[in-house]
Design a protein around this motif. Structure first.
Motif, PDB file in Angstrom:
ATOM      1  N   PRO A  22      -4.703   3.519  -0.584  1.00  0.00           N
ATOM      2  CA  PRO A  22      -5.444   2.392   0.330  1.00  0.00           C
ATOM      3  C   PRO A  22      -5.797   1.259  -0.739  1.00  0.00           C
ATOM      4  O   PRO A  22      -6.518   1.604  -1.687  1.00  0.00           O
ATOM      5  N   GLU A  44       0.879  -1.058  -0.293  1.00  0.00           N
ATOM      6  CA  GLU A  44      -0.024   0.055  -0.041  1.00  0.00           C
ATOM      7  C   GLU A  44       0.917   1.187  -0.065  1.00  0.00           C
ATOM      8  O   GLU A  44       0.578   2.199  -0.620  1.00  0.00           O
ATOM      9  N   THR A  68      -9.571  -2.179   3.241  1.00  0.00           N
ATOM     10  CA  THR A  68     -10.274  -1.791   4.216  1.00  0.00           C
ATOM     11  C   THR A  68     -10.779  -2.763   5.240  1.00  0.00           C
ATOM     12  O   THR A  68     -11.497  -3.752   4.786  1.00  0.00           O
ATOM     13  N   THR A  71     -10.623  -1.727  -1.789  1.00  0.00           N
ATOM     14  CA  THR A  71     -10.801  -0.205  -2.323  1.00  0.00           C
ATOM     15  C   THR A  71     -11.096  -0.371  -3.919  1.00  0.00           C
ATOM     16  O   THR A  71     -10.840  -1.270  -4.587  1.00  0.00           O
ATOM     17  N   GLU A  72     -11.459   0.603  -4.607  1.00  0.00           N
ATOM     18  CA  GLU A  72     -11.564   0.433  -5.935  1.00  0.00           C
ATOM     19  C   GLU A  72     -10.145   0.136  -6.656  1.00  0.00           C
ATOM     20  O   GLU A  72      -9.984  -0.743  -7.521  1.00  0.00           O
TER      21      GLU A  72
END
Length: 293
Positions: free
Chosen positions: A46, A40, A49, A58-59
């Motif tokens: 990020p 990361e 999560t 995340t996307e």
């Protein structure tokens, strides 16, 4: 990109848990988390999560998970190719084929491969639309048309198949040979449903399509062909110049100078696998087998 960091991230993304991923990868959860955090930091965004119900991507993480999985497979393929250099092809060849490929075409090809490479096993699955399938665990994909797989694949045309109208001699004796496109309205019409095509619009050699109302539409080429052999109607299907199984009626071309088109049959392999002996040598034998057709 550090491969151990990527492997850790992909493991967490696939299991949805640091604990499960650590068990699968046989590392401590602390080491796994440290590698993901390092990735990361390297990415600058990020990727995961943590929630009460598990890990959410995340996307950016979802994008990396998709591409990262392919990168890991390519790395494994590269290592496998190095191990197999100089050795007779062995292991499992994973193939996806269009639904309805004639068995009397595939059986001798499989026999040739087994005779030539007795240590090679073939895992073949069939799909109505091979390129719409997940190709992550495929060594070789056969498909009709000019569309190419998404991603780093190598594709080549191995056969150009004439698609036209065919009917049995028995059917034509009973119903008569059509002399024009208009005459087809008085006949039972069958059609192979090619991926992305409209089976209610048939092609002509001049490029001017015409509408039809088929009594049978199927994604299975062989099913349509067998119905034609049974004397049930006239079918628009790809045809390879192979003798049909003994004991059946012969198929006769209908309006061969009017209706039809040519479709390429392609073989596609992941670029990362193209130099593995079992893939490269099998491709050579398939091309040699198909050349006379």
């Amino acid at each position: 990109m550090d491969l151990e960091e990527l492997r850790a991230f992909v493991g967490v993304a696939e299991t949805g848990s640091y604990l499960e991923a650590a068990e699968v990868l046989a590392v401590s959860r602390t080491t796994l988390r440290r590698r993901v955090e390092a990735l990361e930091a390297r990415a600058g965004v990020p990727l995961l999560t943590s929630t009460r119900t598990g890990i959410i991507l995340t996307e950016a993480g979802a994008l990396l998970a998709r591409r990262g999985r392919l990168m890991m497979q390519e790395t494994s393929a590269l290592v496998a190719s190095l191990r197999e250099v100089g050795h007779t092809p062995s292991g499992t060849l994973r193939v996806v084929l269009p639904v309805g490929m004639p068995p009397h075409l595939l059986a001798p090809l499989f026999g040739l491969l087994r005779t030539t490479y007795p240590q090679l096993r073939v895992h073949a699955r069939f799909s109505e639309h091979p390129l719409s399938e997940s190709l992550e665990d495929v060594d070789l994909a056969a498909h009709f048309g000019d569309a190419l797989p998404r991603g780093p694949w190598l594709s080549q045309v191995v056969l150009r198949v004439r698609e036209g109208l065919w009917a049995s001699e028995t059917y034509l004796r009973q119903r008569g040979m059509p002399a024009s496109v208009e005459d087809l309205k008085a006949h039972e019409l069958f059609c192979w449903q090619a991926p992305g095509d409209d089976a209610s619009v048939w092609p002509t050699l001049t490029g001017a399509p015409f509408p039809v109302a088929p009594a049978l539409i199927s994604t299975d080429i062989h099913f349509v062909r067998v119905c034609c052999l049974a004397g049930q109607g006239i079918g628009l299907i790809p045809s390879v110049e192979l003798p049909d199984p003994a004991g059946g009626d012969a198929l006769v071309a209908v309006l061969p100078d009017v209706v039809g088109r040519v479709r390429p049959l392609r073989l596609s392999v992941p670029e990362a696998l193209s130099e593995i002996p079992k893939v490269r040598q099998v491709l050579t034998h398939i091309r040699q087998f198909l050349e006379p057709l």
